[in-house]
Design a protein around this motif. Sequence first.
Motif, PDB file in Angstrom:
ATOM      1  N   LYS A   1      35.364  42.585  29.421  1.00 37.54           N
ATOM      2  CA  LYS A   1      34.207  43.339  29.917  1.00 37.54           C
ATOM      3  C   LYS A   1      34.615  44.742  30.365  1.00 37.54           C
ATOM      4  O   LYS A   1      33.842  45.684  30.263  1.00 37.54           O
ATOM      5  CB  LYS A   1      33.547  42.603  31.088  1.00 37.54           C
ATOM      6  CG  LYS A   1      32.730  41.414  30.685  1.00 37.54           C
ATOM      7  CD  LYS A   1      32.116  40.762  31.918  1.00 37.54           C
ATOM      8  CE  LYS A   1      31.411  39.477  31.584  1.00 37.54           C
ATOM      9  NZ  LYS A   1      30.932  38.788  32.786  1.00 37.54           N
ATOM     10  N   LEU A   2      35.851  44.859  30.866  1.00 40.74           N
ATOM     11  CA  LEU A   2      36.360  46.152  31.313  1.00 40.74           C
ATOM     12  C   LEU A   2      36.982  46.941  30.157  1.00 40.74           C
ATOM     13  O   LEU A   2      37.558  48.005  30.365  1.00 40.74           O
ATOM     14  CB  LEU A   2      37.404  45.940  32.419  1.00 40.74           C
ATOM     15  CG  LEU A   2      36.865  45.362  33.718  1.00 40.74           C
ATOM     16  CD1 LEU A   2      38.009  44.949  34.633  1.00 40.74           C
ATOM     17  CD2 LEU A   2      35.953  46.348  34.413  1.00 40.74           C
ATOM     18  N   ARG A   3      36.871  46.391  28.966  1.00 37.83           N
ATOM     19  CA  ARG A   3      37.438  46.992  27.746  1.00 37.83           C
ATOM     20  C   ARG A   3      38.941  47.196  27.867  1.00 37.83           C
ATOM     21  O   ARG A   3      39.493  48.199  27.424  1.00 37.83           O
ATOM     22  CB  ARG A   3      36.740  48.309  27.408  1.00 37.83           C
ATOM     23  CG  ARG A   3      35.269  48.127  27.131  1.00 37.83           C
ATOM     24  CD  ARG A   3      34.593  49.442  26.894  1.00 37.83           C
ATOM     25  NE  ARG A   3      33.164  49.236  26.758  1.00 37.83           N
ATOM     26  CZ  ARG A   3      32.426  49.861  25.866  1.00 37.83           C
ATOM     27  NH1 ARG A   3      32.950  50.728  25.050  1.00 37.83           N
ATOM     28  NH2 ARG A   3      31.142  49.613  25.807  1.00 37.83           N
TER      29      ARG A   3
ATOM     30  N   ALA B   1      39.448  35.033  33.312  1.00 39.81           N
ATOM     31  CA  ALA B   1      40.119  36.322  33.509  1.00 39.81           C
ATOM     32  C   ALA B   1      40.111  37.136  32.217  1.00 39.81           C
ATOM     33  O   ALA B   1      39.925  38.358  32.249  1.00 39.81           O
ATOM     34  CB  ALA B   1      41.550  36.102  33.993  1.00 39.81           C
ATOM     35  N   ASN B   2      40.281  36.455  31.092  1.00 39.38           N
ATOM     36  CA  ASN B   2      40.256  37.115  29.792  1.00 39.38           C
ATOM     37  C   ASN B   2      38.892  37.749  29.525  1.00 39.38           C
ATOM     38  O   ASN B   2      38.805  38.884  29.054  1.00 39.38           O
ATOM     39  CB  ASN B   2      40.570  36.075  28.707  1.00 39.38           C
ATOM     40  CG  ASN B   2      41.644  36.521  27.763  1.00 39.38           C
ATOM     41  OD1 ASN B   2      41.466  37.479  27.039  1.00 39.38           O
ATOM     42  ND2 ASN B   2      42.752  35.805  27.773  1.00 39.38           N
ATOM     43  N   VAL B   3      37.835  37.026  29.839  1.00 40.04           N
ATOM     44  CA  VAL B   3      36.473  37.531  29.660  1.00 40.04           C
ATOM     45  C   VAL B   3      36.248  38.759  30.542  1.00 40.04           C
ATOM     46  O   VAL B   3      35.678  39.758  30.101  1.00 40.04           O
ATOM     47  CB  VAL B   3      35.434  36.421  29.956  1.00 40.04           C
ATOM     48  CG1 VAL B   3      34.033  36.986  30.087  1.00 40.04           C
ATOM     49  CG2 VAL B   3      35.484  35.358  28.865  1.00 40.04           C
ATOM     50  N   GLU B   4      36.722  38.687  31.780  1.00 38.09           N
ATOM     51  CA  GLU B   4      36.568  39.811  32.710  1.00 38.09           C
ATOM     52  C   GLU B   4      37.312  41.047  32.202  1.00 38.09           C
ATOM     53  O   GLU B   4      36.782  42.156  32.241  1.00 38.09           O
ATOM     54  CB  GLU B   4      37.079  39.418  34.104  1.00 38.09           C
ATOM     55  CG  GLU B   4      36.886  40.480  35.152  1.00 38.09           C
ATOM     56  CD  GLU B   4      35.441  40.811  35.459  1.00 38.09           C
ATOM     57  OE1 GLU B   4      35.161  41.954  35.877  1.00 38.09           O
ATOM     58  OE2 GLU B   4      34.563  39.946  35.270  1.00 38.09           O
TER      59      GLU B   4
ATOM     60  N   LEU C   1      48.458  37.799  32.827  1.00 39.47           N
ATOM     61  CA  LEU C   1      48.352  39.012  32.015  1.00 39.47           C
ATOM     62  C   LEU C   1      46.953  39.614  32.104  1.00 39.47           C
ATOM     63  O   LEU C   1      46.793  40.834  32.226  1.00 39.47           O
ATOM     64  CB  LEU C   1      48.710  38.702  30.552  1.00 39.47           C
ATOM     65  CG  LEU C   1      50.185  38.414  30.292  1.00 39.47           C
ATOM     66  CD1 LEU C   1      50.369  37.811  28.897  1.00 39.47           C
ATOM     67  CD2 LEU C   1      51.025  39.669  30.451  1.00 39.47           C
ATOM     68  N   SER C   2      45.937  38.769  32.060  1.00 40.32           N
ATOM     69  CA  SER C   2      44.569  39.272  32.165  1.00 40.32           C
ATOM     70  C   SER C   2      44.293  39.868  33.538  1.00 40.32           C
ATOM     71  O   SER C   2      43.609  40.887  33.649  1.00 40.32           O
ATOM     72  CB  SER C   2      43.566  38.157  31.859  1.00 40.32           C
ATOM     73  OG  SER C   2      43.603  37.847  30.489  1.00 40.32           O
ATOM     74  N   LYS C   3      44.826  39.248  34.579  1.00 40.15           N
ATOM     75  CA  LYS C   3      44.647  39.804  35.923  1.00 40.15           C
ATOM     76  C   LYS C   3      45.336  41.162  36.035  1.00 40.15           C
ATOM     77  O   LYS C   3      44.816  42.064  36.692  1.00 40.15           O
ATOM     78  CB  LYS C   3      45.163  38.827  36.984  1.00 40.15           C
ATOM     79  CG  LYS C   3      44.209  37.674  37.208  1.00 40.15           C
ATOM     80  CD  LYS C   3      44.666  36.775  38.331  1.00 40.15           C
ATOM     81  CE  LYS C   3      43.611  35.735  38.657  1.00 40.15           C
ATOM     82  NZ  LYS C   3      44.012  34.866  39.767  1.00 40.15           N
TER      83      LYS C   3
ATOM     84  N   ALA D   1      42.797  48.357  34.664  1.00 42.53           N
ATOM     85  CA  ALA D   1      41.522  48.995  34.338  1.00 42.53           C
ATOM     86  C   ALA D   1      40.850  49.551  35.589  1.00 42.53           C
ATOM     87  O   ALA D   1      40.373  50.687  35.598  1.00 42.53           O
ATOM     88  CB  ALA D   1      40.597  48.010  33.637  1.00 42.53           C
ATOM     89  N   ASN D   2      40.827  48.752  36.647  1.00 44.31           N
ATOM     90  CA  ASN D   2      40.194  49.199  37.894  1.00 44.31           C
ATOM     91  C   ASN D   2      40.972  50.335  38.544  1.00 44.31           C
ATOM     92  O   ASN D   2      40.380  51.277  39.082  1.00 44.31           O
ATOM     93  CB  ASN D   2      40.031  48.026  38.859  1.00 44.31           C
ATOM     94  CG  ASN D   2      38.963  47.064  38.412  1.00 44.31           C
ATOM     95  OD1 ASN D   2      37.984  47.449  37.771  1.00 44.31           O
ATOM     96  ND2 ASN D   2      39.137  45.805  38.731  1.00 44.31           N
ATOM     97  N   ASP D   3      42.296  50.253  38.500  1.00 40.07           N
ATOM     98  CA  ASP D   3      43.148  51.280  39.089  1.00 40.07           C
ATOM     99  C   ASP D   3      42.966  52.611  38.350  1.00 40.07           C
ATOM    100  O   ASP D   3      42.826  53.659  38.982  1.00 40.07           O
ATOM    101  CB  ASP D   3      44.607  50.816  39.029  1.00 40.07           C
ATOM    102  CG  ASP D   3      45.506  51.607  39.954  1.00 40.07           C
ATOM    103  OD1 ASP D   3      45.138  51.778  41.135  1.00 40.07           O
ATOM    104  OD2 ASP D   3      46.571  52.058  39.500  1.00 40.07           O
TER     105      ASP D   3
END
Length: 86
Positions: free
Chosen positions: A28-30, A22-25, A65-67, A73-75
């Motif tokens: 990636k989304l900065r 989740a942290n990596v994802e 927290l990462s989720k 980020a997506n929202d």
Amino acid sequence: VSAHAASTEADYKVAYAAAESANVEANKLRNQWTTAVSALAAAKKAAEAGDFDKATAEAKKSEQLSKAAIFQANDEKKNWKLMEIR
């Protein structure tokens, strides 16, 4: 007792892998949150000290927290287009 410790260590490893992913994802989304990174580091430190209950809890906290960061980020990526430009 050792069978319980092995199970707890296994639980930690699963939780850590999920948190790391989740942290990596989020990265990636900065939108990687420092609190998630800190919780992941705390999980690793607790595991190295043999406190797998704390390590598992910190890993799960980091994943949550990462989720949340990924959701944010997506929202924001979706919603900025809906804002009215004046």
